[in-house]
Design a protein around this motif. Sequence first.
Motif: not given
Length: 61
Positions: A3-12, A22-25, A47-50, A56-61
């Motif tokens: 799995i590449e270049k995918l948003i795995l989760a959102v934190i807000t 997507t999974a939202v926390f 990787i977490a990105h603000a 925040f999003i967690i992305v798989k690069h």
Amino acid sequence: MMIEKLILAVITTNPKKAPSGTAVFHCDTKEEMETVAANLEAILDGIAHALTEELFIIVKH
């Protein structure tokens, strides 16, 4: 399969800003959001990105 270049989760702290599909926390504070993001980064091997102060999003690069 990798799995590449995918948003795995959102934190807000603001549920209105979270996308669907997507999974939202949802967190109560910025500190809680940062802790959850750091933990998910390790668990999901991403990787977490603000994006903003409340998203925040967690992305798989």
